[in-house]
Design a protein around this motif. Structure first.
Motif, PDB file in Angstrom:
ATOM      1  N   LEU A  14      88.039  84.123 -44.054  1.00  0.00           N
ATOM      2  CA  LEU A  14      88.178  83.761 -45.461  1.00  0.00           C
ATOM      3  C   LEU A  14      88.486  82.283 -45.613  1.00  0.00           C
ATOM      4  O   LEU A  14      87.860  81.575 -46.419  1.00  0.00           O
ATOM      5  CB  LEU A  14      89.274  84.605 -46.113  1.00  0.00           C
ATOM      6  N   PHE A  15      89.437  81.787 -44.829  1.00  0.00           N
ATOM      7  CA  PHE A  15      89.805  80.371 -44.913  1.00  0.00           C
ATOM      8  C   PHE A  15      88.643  79.477 -44.481  1.00  0.00           C
ATOM      9  O   PHE A  15      88.411  78.418 -45.069  1.00  0.00           O
ATOM     10  CB  PHE A  15      91.037  80.083 -44.064  1.00  0.00           C
ATOM     11  N   GLN A  16      87.899  79.901 -43.446  1.00  0.00           N
ATOM     12  CA  GLN A  16      86.753  79.121 -43.003  1.00  0.00           C
ATOM     13  C   GLN A  16      85.676  79.061 -44.093  1.00  0.00           C
ATOM     14  O   GLN A  16      85.068  78.009 -44.326  1.00  0.00           O
ATOM     15  CB  GLN A  16      86.164  79.723 -41.723  1.00  0.00           C
ATOM     16  N   THR A  17      85.455  80.188 -44.758  1.00  0.00           N
ATOM     17  CA  THR A  17      84.464  80.234 -45.829  1.00  0.00           C
ATOM     18  C   THR A  17      84.864  79.326 -46.986  1.00  0.00           C
ATOM     19  O   THR A  17      84.048  78.562 -47.507  1.00  0.00           O
ATOM     20  CB  THR A  17      84.284  81.681 -46.333  1.00  0.00           C
ATOM     21  N   LEU A  18      86.125  79.402 -47.398  1.00  0.00           N
ATOM     22  CA  LEU A  18      86.615  78.544 -48.483  1.00  0.00           C
ATOM     23  C   LEU A  18      86.513  77.070 -48.096  1.00  0.00           C
ATOM     24  O   LEU A  18      86.140  76.226 -48.920  1.00  0.00           O
ATOM     25  CB  LEU A  18      88.056  78.910 -48.831  1.00  0.00           C
ATOM     26  N   TYR A  19      86.838  76.769 -46.846  1.00  0.00           N
ATOM     27  CA  TYR A  19      86.744  75.394 -46.345  1.00  0.00           C
ATOM     28  C   TYR A  19      85.315  74.885 -46.443  1.00  0.00           C
ATOM     29  O   TYR A  19      85.060  73.782 -46.952  1.00  0.00           O
ATOM     30  CB  TYR A  19      87.241  75.363 -44.896  1.00  0.00           C
ATOM     31  N   MET A  20      84.355  75.685 -45.982  1.00  0.00           N
ATOM     32  CA  MET A  20      82.949  75.272 -46.033  1.00  0.00           C
ATOM     33  C   MET A  20      82.465  75.105 -47.468  1.00  0.00           C
ATOM     34  O   MET A  20      81.764  74.131 -47.792  1.00  0.00           O
ATOM     35  CB  MET A  20      82.077  76.295 -45.296  1.00  0.00           C
ATOM     36  N   VAL A  21      82.828  76.046 -48.334  1.00  0.00           N
ATOM     37  CA  VAL A  21      82.366  76.001 -49.727  1.00  0.00           C
ATOM     38  C   VAL A  21      82.945  74.798 -50.460  1.00  0.00           C
ATOM     39  O   VAL A  21      82.226  74.053 -51.133  1.00  0.00           O
ATOM     40  CB  VAL A  21      82.734  77.304 -50.462  1.00  0.00           C
ATOM     41  N   ILE A  22      84.255  74.601 -50.336  1.00  0.00           N
ATOM     42  CA  ILE A  22      84.915  73.517 -51.074  1.00  0.00           C
ATOM     43  C   ILE A  22      84.425  72.145 -50.612  1.00  0.00           C
ATOM     44  O   ILE A  22      84.080  71.278 -51.431  1.00  0.00           O
ATOM     45  CB  ILE A  22      86.446  73.632 -50.931  1.00  0.00           C
ATOM     46  N   VAL A  23      84.378  71.933 -49.297  1.00  0.00           N
ATOM     47  CA  VAL A  23      83.966  70.624 -48.774  1.00  0.00           C
ATOM     48  C   VAL A  23      82.494  70.353 -49.077  1.00  0.00           C
ATOM     49  O   VAL A  23      82.145  69.275 -49.559  1.00  0.00           O
ATOM     50  CB  VAL A  23      84.228  70.538 -47.257  1.00  0.00           C
ATOM     51  N   SER A  24      81.634  71.332 -48.805  1.00  0.00           N
ATOM     52  CA  SER A  24      80.198  71.113 -49.021  1.00  0.00           C
ATOM     53  C   SER A  24      79.869  70.965 -50.508  1.00  0.00           C
ATOM     54  O   SER A  24      78.989  70.175 -50.874  1.00  0.00           O
ATOM     55  CB  SER A  24      79.377  72.244 -48.401  1.00  0.00           C
ATOM     56  N   THR A  25      80.571  71.684 -51.369  1.00  0.00           N
ATOM     57  CA  THR A  25      80.346  71.527 -52.809  1.00  0.00           C
ATOM     58  C   THR A  25      80.799  70.150 -53.274  1.00  0.00           C
ATOM     59  O   THR A  25      80.107  69.483 -54.056  1.00  0.00           O
ATOM     60  CB  THR A  25      81.093  72.612 -53.608  1.00  0.00           C
ATOM     61  N   GLY A  26      81.966  69.715 -52.784  1.00  0.00           N
ATOM     62  CA  GLY A  26      82.470  68.388 -53.153  1.00  0.00           C
ATOM     63  C   GLY A  26      81.531  67.279 -52.724  1.00  0.00           C
ATOM     64  O   GLY A  26      81.162  66.403 -53.527  1.00  0.00           O
ATOM     65  N   VAL A  27      81.110  67.306 -51.455  1.00  0.00           N
ATOM     66  CA  VAL A  27      80.195  66.273 -50.957  1.00  0.00           C
ATOM     67  C   VAL A  27      78.832  66.413 -51.632  1.00  0.00           C
ATOM     68  O   VAL A  27      78.185  65.412 -51.968  1.00  0.00           O
ATOM     69  CB  VAL A  27      80.051  66.365 -49.422  1.00  0.00           C
TER      70      VAL A  27
END
Length: 221
Positions: A14-27
């Motif tokens: 779950l944390f890995q998924t949130l990390y990928m989504v938040i960072v990739s969406t921001g960039v």
């Protein structure tokens, strides 16, 4: 009930998924927002028409968006390994996520900005407003509601991409669903990961709709 090891694994996923989504969406928005703005203003009906610039961005966007994400991940393995040092795991998955998300976000931004009433734009031009002023104080302000709705759609799409990245060891909930549900036939774990992904999408969508409605109310006051 799942044992502690499975629970810890799901929590990590779950944390890995949130990390990928938040960072990739921001960039993705750092790159996609200016791309969408340029597409909107250089279009034939934009405030600064430019056929060459529009066509270049249009072709790039169409090419990237026409390639299925799972193929994009594989094609970018050498580039990802060059940037991150490896081609698997959450951090590595962010590279193809950003590249796939940027033109998608750019197109949504373009569409949102084109919804702005031309009368408002013409009024700003008649008062001598510069192109940058019109972008900042007219287009982005008037289109803030569809931009937020578009961001919600982008997050849901990127979340779906992270699940597909599980096929190549991308990490996160998608990786867990594939390893346990597909390769080991442990359907119960796969169902739980799918439920978590659905809940995440609903939460992001609910937040986006809430913010867009609040902005709509403020704009009518």
């Amino acid at each position: 009930m799942f044992d502690q090891g499975i629970m810890d694994m799901l929590k990590t996923g779950l944390f890995q998924t949130l990390y990928m989504v938040i960072v990739s969406t921001g960039v993705g928005y750092l790159l996609g927002l200016p791309m969408g703005i340029v597409l909107a203003i250089t279009d034939k009906d934009g405030i600064k028409p430019n056929v060459i610039i529009y066509k270049i961005l249009d072709v790039i966007s169409n090419i990237v968006r026409s390639v299925p994400f799972i193929i994009t991940v594989v094609l970018l393995i050498p580039f990802t390994r060059f940037l991150v040092g490896k081609s698997y795991g959450p951090s590595a998955t962010i590279v193809p996520l950003v590249i796939a998300a940027t033109p998608f976000i750019g197109r949504m931004v373009e569409s949102s900005l084109k919804e702005v009433d031309h009368g408002v734009i013409e009024a700003a031009q008649s008062m001598g407003a510069s192109t940058w002023t019109i972008i900042r104080k007219v287009l982005l302000v008037e289109a803030r509601t569809p931009l937020i709705v578009g961001a919600t759609i982008a997050i849901g799409t990127i979340l779906g991409y992270t699940a597909m990245a599980g096929f190549v060891g991308g990490g996160g909930l998608g990786d867990i669903a594939i390893r346990y549900g597909y390769y080991r036939y442990e359907t119960d774990i796969m169902i739980v990961t799918v439920v978590i992904l659905v809940v995440l999408i609903q939460l992001f969508q609910g937040l986006g709709m809430f913010l867009s409605k609040r902005l709509d109310k403020r704009s009518t006051k």
